[in-house]
Design an enzyme around this catalytic site. Structure first.
Site, mmCIF file in Angstrom:
data_model
loop_
_atom_site.group_PDB
_atom_site.id
_atom_site.type_symbol
_atom_site.label_atom_id
_atom_site.label_comp_id
_atom_site.label_asym_id
_atom_site.label_seq_id
_atom_site.Cartn_x
_atom_site.Cartn_y
_atom_site.Cartn_z
ATOM 1 N N PRO A 23 13.178 2.614 71.219
ATOM 2 C CA PRO A 23 13.873 1.493 71.857
ATOM 3 C C PRO A 23 13.175 1.017 73.130
ATOM 4 C CG PRO A 23 15.429 3.221 71.240
ATOM 5 C CD PRO A 23 14.060 3.802 71.087
ATOM 6 N N GLU A 61 17.752 12.152 70.825
ATOM 7 C CA GLU A 61 17.701 11.441 72.109
ATOM 8 C C GLU A 61 16.335 10.819 72.358
ATOM 9 O OE1 GLU A 61 19.875 10.636 74.833
ATOM 10 O OE2 GLU A 61 21.164 10.985 73.106
ATOM 11 N N ARG A 88 3.590 -8.118 53.788
ATOM 12 C CA ARG A 88 3.676 -9.452 53.193
ATOM 13 C C ARG A 88 2.621 -10.398 53.735
ATOM 14 N NH1 ARG A 88 6.778 -13.253 55.171
ATOM 15 N NH2 ARG A 88 7.903 -13.533 53.207
ATOM 16 N N ASP A 104 6.642 -19.076 57.367
ATOM 17 C CA ASP A 104 7.788 -18.285 57.811
ATOM 18 C C ASP A 104 8.192 -18.641 59.238
ATOM 19 O OD1 ASP A 104 7.995 -16.888 55.475
ATOM 20 O OD2 ASP A 104 6.805 -15.182 56.163
#
Length: 253
Positions: free
Chosen positions: A88, A115, A153, A168
């Site tokens: 994160p 954690e 992709r 895209d």
């Protein structure tokens, strides 16, 4: 291209990459995905990979040594590949980053759990940390699958239509335009007339205008990162004027 994923729950990654575009790319030999479980590199009967954090606090922390051994196995298989941890705290994983990664021959992904990962592993053995969004997952396996899918992709001949990836959202720093298919009318809503004209110049102009307008409405931060050309600014102004007129007509009715 080859991905080596160091993960405690490799089945999550394997399940995702076995389907759809990525699964087809693997079957065709255009992509390789290999998972390495740190538990296979432990030296105790319980196959321990985590321990309590120094300084106290909730949760457990992934230990350095099992991860390091698993990472060494990945490096032996892909000695030139960069190592990226999915955390994160990482920099945002973007379409531009996916495009750059697609030019590489391989990548080692470290899927965190609990954690977090012992900071010394991140300092000593990773080249970067990436985040797939401002939220927290139970583990990095799904994040690794997202990265693999986004990069795969973009590889040559993976998509059925080579132009699809270039159109895209985010490919040009803009969101994609609206798309429609048959029937022409459903629930009282019609396909925009310009898409039925067969005039490719008008259609491309409309799509560009919608991309600019949609980005302005939904993700103005993307527009703020680059200066618009005079032509794009004119298209955006046209979009805003048109949508303002539509709202005025709705109020009058």
């Amino acid at each position: 291209m080859r991905f080596d994923v160091v993960a405690l729950f490799p089945g999550i990654v394997e399940a995702v990459v076995s389907e759809g575009v990525v699964g087809r790319a693997c079957t065709q030999g255009k992509l390789e995905v290999h998972c390495i479980n740190p538990r296979d590199f432990t030296e105790d009967p319980h196959r321990t990979v985590d321990d309590r954090p120094y300084g106290g606090g909730p949760g457990m922390v992934m230990q350095y040594e099992p991860l390091a051994r698993a990472h060494e196995a990945a490096r032996r298989a892909s000695p030139e590949a960069r190592t990226v941890a999915l955390t994160p705290q990482g920099i945002p994983f973007t379409q531009a980053l996916a495009q750059e990664t697609a030019k590489e021959d391989g990548l080692i992904l470290i899927a965190g759990r609990y954690e977090g990962i012992d900071e010394r592993f991140l300092q000593q053995r990773t080249d970067a940390e990436w985040s797939v969004g401002d939220y927290v997952l139970s583990g990095g396996e799904l994040a690794a699958a997202v990265v693999i899918d986004a990069v795969a992709r973009l590889l040559p001949d993976v998509l059925g239509c080579a132009e699809s990836a270039g159109q895209d959202s985010f490919s040009e720093g803009l969101l994609d335009c609206p798309h429609y298919t048959r029937p022409e009318e459903i629930d009282g809503l019609r396909v925009p007339e310009v898409l039925l004209t067969g005039d490719h110049g008008k259609i491309e102009r409309w799509r560009r205008r919608e991309m600019l307008g949609r980005t302005y409405r939904r993700r103005p931060d993307l527009l703020g990162r680059t200066a618009l050309s005079a032509e794009d600014q004119a298209l955006l102004d046209e979009y805003l004027n048109a949508t303002s007129e539509d709202k005025n007509r709705e109020r009058d009715n």
